[in-house]
Structures are given as C-alpha cells and as structure tokens.
Design an enzyme around this catalytic site. Structure first.
Site, PDB file in Angstrom:
ATOM      1  N   PHE A 113      19.377  32.029  32.404  1.00 38.24           N
ATOM      2  CA  PHE A 113      18.003  31.000  33.113  1.00 38.24           C
ATOM      3  C   PHE A 113      18.883  29.526  32.931  1.00 38.24           C
ATOM      4  CE2 PHE A 113      14.394  29.023  31.958  1.00 38.24           C
ATOM      5  CZ  PHE A 113      13.659  29.268  33.064  1.00 38.24           C
ATOM      6  N   ASP A 182      20.207  35.028  24.401  1.00 39.61           N
ATOM      7  CA  ASP A 182      19.017  34.965  24.584  1.00 39.61           C
ATOM      8  C   ASP A 182      18.651  36.100  25.381  1.00 39.61           C
ATOM      9  OD1 ASP A 182      17.040  33.530  26.031  1.00 39.61           O
ATOM     10  OD2 ASP A 182      17.681  32.056  26.854  1.00 39.61           O
ATOM     11  N   TYR A 207       6.783  33.780  23.966  1.00 37.91           N
ATOM     12  CA  TYR A 207       5.475  33.658  24.999  1.00 37.91           C
ATOM     13  C   TYR A 207       5.295  34.890  26.288  1.00 37.91           C
ATOM     14  CZ  TYR A 207       8.325  30.671  27.727  1.00 37.91           C
ATOM     15  OH  TYR A 207       8.896  30.337  27.884  1.00 37.91           O
ATOM     16  N   LYS A 208       6.388  36.291  26.410  1.00 39.54           N
ATOM     17  CA  LYS A 208       6.388  36.261  27.370  1.00 39.54           C
ATOM     18  C   LYS A 208       5.999  38.303  26.690  1.00 39.54           C
ATOM     19  CE  LYS A 208      10.411  33.866  29.394  1.00 39.54           C
ATOM     20  NZ  LYS A 208       9.875  33.078  30.723  1.00 39.54           N
ATOM     21  N   ARG A 354       9.504  38.883  42.394  1.00 35.94           N
ATOM     22  CA  ARG A 354       9.932  39.271  40.898  1.00 35.94           C
ATOM     23  C   ARG A 354       8.791  40.140  40.246  1.00 35.94           C
ATOM     24  NH1 ARG A 354      11.262  36.021  35.493  1.00 35.94           N
ATOM     25  NH2 ARG A 354       8.715  35.699  35.825  1.00 35.94           N
TER      26      ARG A 354
END
Length: 395
Positions: A113, A182, A207-208, A354
């Site tokens: 990321f 990560d 939060y995912k 995605r």
C-alpha cells in the site's frame, strides 16, 4: 460451525445494494449505534472524567487488542489499539531498524500500500536508511545481508495476491532481517496466524473487514520475545511506564504497552467493540473456507458472463485474499455504472475493478447478482456515458 446467515443479520445492509467494498469500509453493525450511545450517556455523560477508571477507558486499548489477537493468531497481551495505521507502521519500522543496527535497508514490494511506503521513505530520510522496492514475487531473492526489515502487506490491495507469510518470514530471519506484516486486508478476511508464521511485528486497521467504522483505530502486535526490546522513535505519554508520575524523561512501559502513544479514541473503540462481538461466534477456518467459496464462485461467474475481462487475482486459493480484481481499460467508468445499479465495488488506478468479499455478510446471491449486472453493463456498453467517465475531485 459458523452460521453466516446469523452474522449477516447483525449488519445494516441497505435494501437493493450488493455491497462488495467491505475491504475499503465495512458496513455498520446493528449494535454499534446503541453501544456508542450507551457509552456517551452512561459513561461520558454520567461519569465524566471518572470514566477513565470507572468505565475502564484507560485499559480499553489492551482489552480490545486481546479480542483482535485471536483473529490474527496472536496471544493475549500481544496487541494494543490506538492511533492510525500509518503511526503503527512508523512505530514498527523505527523499532525494527533500532533492533538491527548496522543494517540500513527497508525492503518492500511495489504491491504494498503506497501509504506504508511513504512512511518508510520519510523515516528513511530521517535515519539515513534506504527503502528498496522490488516486484512482489522478487521479495525472497532480495533479502540480502544489508536488509534490516522486510515490510509487506500480506494481501495486495490491488490484485488480492496473498503472500506466504511463513515462508517469507523464514527467509527474512535466515538473512538476519526482521519482518513487519500489514494486515489491513487480512484481519477479518483470511486465517492469518502471526504466531505460527513467526512474524516479528504486525499492524492493521479495523475499519475494513473488522467493521469498526470510518476512522476506527489501528492495532499493532509485537512478538513476545521482542516486546521488551522494541523501542519506537514515536514515544508518547500513554506508552510511559508511569504515565501519571509525569516524569521529565521517557521510560518505556513493559511489553506491548510501550506501543501506545496518544489518548485512546474511546468513542471509536466503543463502536469497534460492538463490531467485535460478532466475531465471538466465528471460526477462522470456516471464515477462510467461506471466503474461498465466494471468491472462487465470483471468478467463475464473471468469466462466464464477461469473457473480455482479464483476471488479476490469483486462481490458486492459497495465494488469494478475500477479494477479486479484473482489469478493463475503462475500469473507472465501468465501476461507476455498477454503482449506479446498486453493485458497489471499487476502482484502483489505472485499470482495476476490485471486489471485496466479506464472509460475514456476503452471499452467493451477491456473487451472482454482481456478475450478472457486470455482464449486462459490458455487453450493452452502458458504461460509455460522460457521467460515468467524469471523476469527482476528492478533497
């Protein structure tokens, strides 16, 4: 055995929407609003500052960390919450570099990321360390004897490729390097086991797939054998061994507590705590099996309905996270057309469609509807309208 119909019922899922973007922001657990309201009224409202002790606010980062630990294969007392993922990446990187004096290379990959790489670059500039970026499949071969730390996002945020954590960690240790993983696209999506893999540090957001809400706090895990050695550059009040003694000099708290920095976000932790209640009845092996079922079915359905799309995500379930990505030259416009018909996925530059599959609430019906709508859009070229090509400016 996990009842996924029961876990799905625990979320607010708007009618008419097929939500395949939980790998960017999970939907709201039905219990979250009431939990936050109760915290505000009965704790903040009635206890005022007494809530730090009376309601256990001060210890909440550790208690919540222990709940997340089970989901990533860590033990009690190894995970603590707080701050943002970038801060936790910074802490882990600075601590790892300090534990490997004489080595000045941070190794990462081009699928990582970008924010993690930005943090590494800034830290590298400050500490005269080099950030070495290689292709994802070249990481093992790039572990030379000058590498201090290998920093990898377990599941690639664009392609959905899942790195072999155990094998890369083994190779890093053989080369004398430490590892930082990560788990932003792993925690709550796949059966990650940081202990079995021998990972040194792990960080992630909530939060995912963990559904803690926008801005939910991040977590950090340090392997027990390093917990009293690791010392990050970013040292905060809450990570002091005696925070209320107000000493002039910093003395690190024992273990994972030293990775605390600022005042914990109690309101956000209340929402996250409600989300984590759902996980108490989830078996991680069953979660992974469900993820493989959903993503595999989606690959098959899309390739049947949309033969012109190029699959980006690995077909091998062992190398696939809980998302599926396809390449299309007009991916942004196609995704906007999908969203207009109630199928919410995501676009990643330059040309990736995605779709994130969250086993707790996504179903095979979601799979088939999304593939059907995508096929109709591509067949009719209904994406080819000016409104779908125009990109709103993000501020």
């Amino acid at each position: 055995m996990t009842d996924f119909a029961r876990t799905r019922a625990a979320f607010h899922l708007p009618a008419g929407v097929t939500y395949l973007d939980g790998n960017s922001l999970g939907p709201m657990p039905l219990a979250a609003a009431a939990r936050v309201q109760r915290m505000m009224a009965a704790e903040w409202g009635d206890m005022l500052i007494g809530g730090w002790n009376g309601a256990g606010w001060y210890d909440q980062p550790r208690r919540t960390g222990d709940r997340i630990a089970r989901l990533i294969g860590a033990g009690a007392g190894e995970v603590v919450m707080g701050d943002t993922l970038s801060i936790k990446v910074f802490q882990a990187l600075s601590a790892a570099l300090a534990l490997r004096p004489g080595r000045r290379v941070i190794l990462t990959d081009s699928g990582n990321f970008p924010s993690d790489i930005y943090v590494a670059q800034g830290l590298g500039d400050a500490l005269d360390a080099q950030v070495r970026v290689v292709e994802p499949l070249a990481l093992a071969g790039a572990l030379t004897d000058d590498v201090a730390v290998l920093m990898v996002t377990e599941v690639d945020y664009r392609s959905g490729y899942r790195h072999d954590m155990a094998e890369l960690t083994r190779r890093a240790h053989a080369a004398g390097a430490l590892t930082i993983w990560d788990l932003a696209h792993s925690a709550g999506a796949v059966d990650t086991d940081v202990t079995a893999a021998g990972a040194d540090f792990a960080v992630g957001c909530t939060y995912k797939y963990l559904n803690g809400g926008p801005g939910a706090p991040a977590f950090i895990r340090v392997a027990p054998h390093l917990a009293d050695q690791a010392r990050p550059i970013l040292q905060g009040w809450m990570g002091h061994r005696l925070p209320f003694a107000f000493e002039q000099d910093y003395h690190a708290a024992p273990g994972i507590e030293r990775m605390r920095v600022g005042t914990p976000p109690i309101l956000a932790l209340a929402a996250l705590d409600a989300a984590l209640d759902i996980w108490d009845e989830v078996d991680m092996a069953a979660l992974r099996a469900r993820s493989i079922e959903l993503t595999g079915a989606f690959i098959g359905a899309v390739e049947s309905a949309c033969p012109g799309l190029e699959l980006v995500t690995p077909r091998d379930p062992a190398r696939r996270g809980s998302q599926v990505s396809f390449r299309h030259p007009q991916a942004y416009a196609v995704m906007q057309a999908l969203i207009a018909q109630g199928v919410i996925g995501d676009f990643r530059a330059p040309d990736v469609l995605r779709f994130g599959f969250a086993p707790l609430y996504n179903t095979l019906d979601d799979v088939h509807r999304a593939a059907q709508v995508l096929g109709q859009i591509l067949a009719g070229k209904s994406w080819d309208r000016p409104a779908f090509h125009a990109r709103a400016q993000v501020t």
